[in-house]
Each structure stands twice: as structure tokens, then as C-alpha cells.
Design a protein around this motif. Structure first.
Motif, mmCIF file in Angstrom:
data_model
loop_
_atom_site.group_PDB
_atom_site.id
_atom_site.type_symbol
_atom_site.label_atom_id
_atom_site.label_comp_id
_atom_site.label_asym_id
_atom_site.label_seq_id
_atom_site.Cartn_x
_atom_site.Cartn_y
_atom_site.Cartn_z
ATOM 1 N N UNK A 95 0.832 -1.198 0.000
ATOM 2 C CA UNK A 95 0.000 0.000 0.000
ATOM 3 C C UNK A 95 0.868 1.251 0.000
ATOM 4 N N UNK A 96 0.453 2.249 -0.753
ATOM 5 C CA UNK A 96 1.090 3.546 -0.589
ATOM 6 C C UNK A 96 0.175 4.434 0.246
ATOM 7 N N UNK A 97 0.777 5.394 0.894
ATOM 8 C CA UNK A 97 0.037 6.261 1.797
ATOM 9 C C UNK A 97 0.622 7.668 1.762
ATOM 10 N N UNK A 98 -0.224 8.649 2.026
ATOM 11 C CA UNK A 98 0.187 10.054 1.986
ATOM 12 C C UNK A 98 0.025 10.700 3.350
ATOM 13 N N UNK A 99 1.039 11.452 3.731
ATOM 14 C CA UNK A 99 1.069 12.144 5.022
ATOM 15 C C UNK A 99 1.117 13.644 4.769
ATOM 16 N N UNK A 100 0.064 14.343 5.189
ATOM 17 C CA UNK A 100 -0.035 15.770 4.906
ATOM 18 C C UNK A 100 1.011 16.607 5.628
ATOM 19 N N UNK A 114 -0.436 5.282 11.577
ATOM 20 C CA UNK A 114 -1.510 6.134 12.057
ATOM 21 C C UNK A 114 -1.336 7.600 11.662
ATOM 22 N N UNK A 115 -0.147 8.004 11.256
ATOM 23 C CA UNK A 115 0.042 9.404 10.906
ATOM 24 C C UNK A 115 -0.309 9.692 9.449
ATOM 25 N N UNK A 116 -0.569 8.660 8.673
ATOM 26 C CA UNK A 116 -0.866 8.865 7.263
ATOM 27 C C UNK A 116 -2.353 9.165 7.071
ATOM 28 N N UNK A 117 -2.608 10.104 6.179
ATOM 29 C CA UNK A 117 -3.970 10.594 6.009
ATOM 30 C C UNK A 117 -4.744 9.870 4.917
ATOM 31 N N UNK A 118 -4.042 9.392 3.912
ATOM 32 C CA UNK A 118 -4.700 8.757 2.779
ATOM 33 C C UNK A 118 -3.969 7.467 2.416
ATOM 34 N N UNK A 119 -4.752 6.499 1.970
ATOM 35 C CA UNK A 119 -4.220 5.179 1.615
ATOM 36 C C UNK A 119 -4.775 4.726 0.277
#
Length: 129
Positions: A95-100, A114-119
Motif C-alpha cells: 500500500x502507498x500512503x500520503x502524510x499531509x 496512524x500518521x498517514x492521512x490517505x491510503x
């Protein structure tokens, strides 16, 4: 709202290579720190690699150091994971994930799911022995 779509997974023999890609849309990609995680059947999700918004800082799990490389192209809104010398234990959904927040203070924070906003939805990687 950022949408993430992974691609590039598949079946490969041990020792082989795969390149995963994650395409982002719906947001300003260049401000996000990006991470890759994986989850094998019956196991918890685990951190694989991460990169800051600029790509200048990267972090890796010990299990993939020297074999995997994370990179990003902010002009194309993509983040990639080059995986070499694959092992059967690398088999998982990736999975890739985005952290604002855009950056990490250290590897510990980069590894926190838990710190990532989008998956994204994930892409299957299977490594045969």
C-alpha cells in the motif's frame, strides 16, 4: 481529498525485481510525505519505506534496506518502490500512503501508519521460491 492508486504488483521468482508505482490525484502531491507499507496474510501491516515531500529524505525498514528504493516524481504525482533481490517473505499486499505533514522527524515517525492521512487500495506482490 487525495486518491492513491498502486500498480506494478505481480508474481516474481525469488531474486527477481518489481517496480511498484503509486499515482496520486485530487490534491497537491508535492506537499505530502509518502510511504509504502505492506501486509502479509495473517500478519499486521508493516512499514516498508517513506520519503519526505521533496524526496531528499528517505527511510527504510531494516528488512528491505539495500534491496528496495523509494523515489518520487512531483511533476508526475507519482511515488515508486523499486524492489530488487526479492524474497518469498516479501510476499504481501503493498500500500502507498500520503502524510499531509510533508516530512518526518525521524524513522520512527515515518513508520507510524496512524500518521498517514490517505491510503491506496493496495497491489499484490507474490514472490515464489
Amino acid at each position: 481529498q487525495v486518491q492513491l492508486v498502486e500498480s506494478g504488483g505481480g508474481l516474481v521468482q525469488a531474486g527477481g525485481s518489481l517496480r511498484l508505482s503509486c499515482a496520486a490525484s485530487g490534491g497537491t502531491f508535492s506537499i505530502y510525505a509518502m510511504g509504502w507499507f505492506r501486509q502479509a496474510p495473517g500478519k499486521e501491516r508493516e512499514f516498508v519505506a517513506a520519503t519526505s515531500w521533496s524526496g531528499r529524505t528517505t527511510y527504510y525498514a531494516e528488512s528491505v534496506k539495500g534491496r528496495f528504493t523509494i523515489s518520487r516524481d512531483n511533476t508526475k504525482n507519482t511515488v515508486s518502490l523499486q524492489m530488487n533481490s526479492l524474497k518469498p517473505e516479501d510476499t504481501a499486499v503493498y500500500y502507498c500512503a500520503a502524510d499531509a505533514r510533508g516530512y518526518y522527524s525521524d524513522s520512527y515517525y515515518a513508520s507510524l501508519g496512524t500518521r498517514y492521512d490517505y491510503w491506496g487500495q493496495g497491489t499484490q506482490v507474490t514472490v515464489s521460491s
